[in-house]
Design an enzyme around this catalytic site. Structure first.
Site, short mmCIF file in Angstrom:
data_model
loop_
_atom_site.label_atom_id
_atom_site.label_comp_id
_atom_site.label_asym_id
_atom_site.label_seq_id
_atom_site.Cartn_x
_atom_site.Cartn_y
_atom_site.Cartn_z
CG ASN A 211 -0.24 -0.01 2.51
OD1 ASN A 211 0.48 0.93 2.83
ND2 ASN A 211 -0.38 -1.10 3.28
N PRO A 308 -2.93 -11.83 10.86
CG PRO A 308 -0.88 -12.25 11.90
CD PRO A 308 -1.59 -12.37 10.58
O1 C5P Z 1 -8.24 -2.67 11.47
P1 C5P Z 1 -7.50 -1.50 10.93
O2 C5P Z 1 -6.46 -1.87 9.92
O3 C5P Z 1 -8.33 -0.39 10.44
O4 C5P Z 1 -6.76 -0.92 12.23
C1 C5P Z 1 -5.73 -0.02 12.17
C2 C5P Z 1 -4.85 -0.16 13.38
O5 C5P Z 1 -4.61 -1.52 13.69
C3 C5P Z 1 -3.50 0.42 13.15
O6 C5P Z 1 -2.99 0.85 14.39
C4 C5P Z 1 -2.71 -0.75 12.60
O7 C5P Z 1 -1.32 -0.58 12.75
C5 C5P Z 1 -3.25 -1.88 13.42
N1 C5P Z 1 -3.28 -3.18 12.72
C6 C5P Z 1 -2.49 -4.23 13.18
N2 C5P Z 1 -2.56 -5.44 12.56
C7 C5P Z 1 -3.38 -5.65 11.51
C8 C5P Z 1 -4.19 -4.61 11.04
C9 C5P Z 1 -4.12 -3.37 11.67
O8 C5P Z 1 -1.73 -4.02 14.13
N3 C5P Z 1 -3.43 -6.84 10.94
#
Ligand code: C5P
Length: 398
Positions: A211, A308
């Site tokens: 990304n 995860p």
């Molecule tokens: O679920 P989402 O991606 O929107 O959440 C964002 C937050 O969760 C960020 O702090 C990101 O670094 C963390 N995250 C994570 N592991 C993932 C997905 C997101 O630590 N697999």
């Protein structure tokens, strides 16, 4: 400008690294500092006072008996309105003099005559054998005990042709350290773990899905945490950025690797800040060799499985560090961010208005906690990072 209003006495001693201090002087001045250069006689063999005067914009002092100052006491006069003394390069001989309180030239005398509260930072630069010499080791230990801050040295190739410890830090790193010396030590003694950048999910050995995260926000937070006195570890996906000086960096590619680097370290941390833009899915039918364009006869088809959730896993540890998440949303930030904070079970979630901030130097952050939400004034990512660190330190103190 991080050094606006600050007066730095920049001392040069004899060493070939003097040539790098021309660059440092420019950088200090550009960052807003007033730079007063003082040189030892040996330093003038490596770079001329004319060069240093031109770059600093002020006359250079190198003689203890210089009569240009009204009361003829340059060792007193030059230090009384200073905010820091920086000695770069600092030779083995000058370390010896500092450790013993010698006053046999202007620079050593003004160091001894400095007010107790005036920070003294030195950037040692010398041949590897000189750095490892028992006398230098003793002097370095004494200087630390006396509250003098040692910046580096680094290991690497040396001007003399040998290799090892003793290289002066680069001007950019020295500038970061001078700026850091003026930041409040809000996280002194704390350990902070940060994830940053994108992840890369392989499709085959040469292709993958990633990304547009540049890592700038996470790296700025790592720098701000270190400036605040924390011991910082940065687990980073692939970025083009250099780690801030003094921050331990672990490079990973995939979300799984990021998870595997974070989890064993998380329990021993005081704070975990998940800034990385982690891929939600990985390719479950990853090819072991490069997928050939015409081999399949049809378009390749990819299957996915969920990655995860690193943040949720850390927050679910029996005794987790203080966890901070990030949420980039393109719409309904307030509603989604509150829900995300609760779902991941973290005390603080930082929202930003999503993909449009990727790669930019500025950002807009909104903090979500159990009491509601509050916006930080939009600004440069480093300025915001310092504000965020102050918010985290205040919450930790409670
Ligand atoms: O679920 P989402 O991606 O929107 O959440 C964002 C937050 O969760 C960020 O702090 C990101 O670094 C963390 N995250 C994570 N592991 C993932 C997905 C997101 O630590 N697999």
């Amino acid at each position: 400008m991080d050094l606006a209003g600050k007066k730095i006495v920049l001392g040069l001693t004899g060493g070939i690294a003097c040539y790098k201090v021309a660059e440092l002087t420019r950088a200090l001045v550009k960052t807003g500092a007033t730079v007063q250069v003082v040189m030892t006689r040996a330093a003038t063999q490596f770079i001329t006072p004319v060069t240093m005067q031109a770059l600093s914009g002020h006359p250079v002092f190198h003689d203890q008996w210089d009569a240009r100052i009204d009361n003829n006491m340059p060792h007193i006069d030059l230090t009384r309105d200073a905010d820091a003394i920086v000695i770069a390069p600092c030779s083995a001989d000058f370390m010896f003099k500092l450790a013993h309180g010698a006053c046999d030239d202007l620079l050593s005398t003004l160091c001894v005559a400095r007010p107790m509260t005036l920070p003294l930072l030195i950037a040692p630069a010398m041949n590897v054998e000189m750095w490892q010499n028992a006398a230098t080791r003793r002097n370095a230990a004494q200087l630390k005990q006396d509250g003098i801050v040692l910046l580096g040295p680094d290991a690497g190739e040396q001007a003399c042709g040998e290799t090892g410890m003793g290289r002066m830090l680069e001007p950019e790193q020295l500038l970061e350290e001078v700026i850091a010396c003026f930041q409040p030590k809000l996280l002194a003694g704390k350990r902070v773990l940060i994830t940053a950048g994108p992840t890369f999910e392989a499709i085959d050995p040469v292709r993958g899905i990633t990304n547009l995260s540049s890592g700038k926000m996470g790296y700025a937070i790592a720098r701000a945490a270190r400036e605040a006195g924390a011991e910082v570890t940065l687990v980073s996906g692939p970025t083009a950025l250099a780690a801030p000086y003094g921050v331990g960096r672990i490079d990973v590619l995939s979300a799984q690797q990021m998870h595997d680097a974070v989890l064993p370290r998380a329990a021993s941390q005081d704070v975990f800040i998940a800034v990385a833009a982690v891929a939600d899915w990985k390719v479950s039918n990853r090819a072991e060799s490069k997928i050939k364009k015409d081999a399949c006869g049809a378009m390749p088809s990819l299957a996915f499985e969920e990655n995860p959730d690193i943040l949720a896993a850390v927050a679910a540890l029996p005794s987790p560090p203080y966890c901070v998440g990030f949420a980039a949303e393109s719409e309904n930030l307030i509603e989604f961010a509150h829900a995300k904070r609760k779902k991941k079970n973290v005390p603080l979630l930082v929202g930003n208005l999503g993909p449009q901030t990727f790669g930019k130097d500025s950002n807009e952050l909104v903090l979500f906690d159990e009491n509601g939400h509050a916006s930080l004034p939009p600004g440069d990512k480093l300025v915001l990072a310092r504000r965020l660190i102050a918010e985290i330190a205040a919450r930790l103190a409670n």
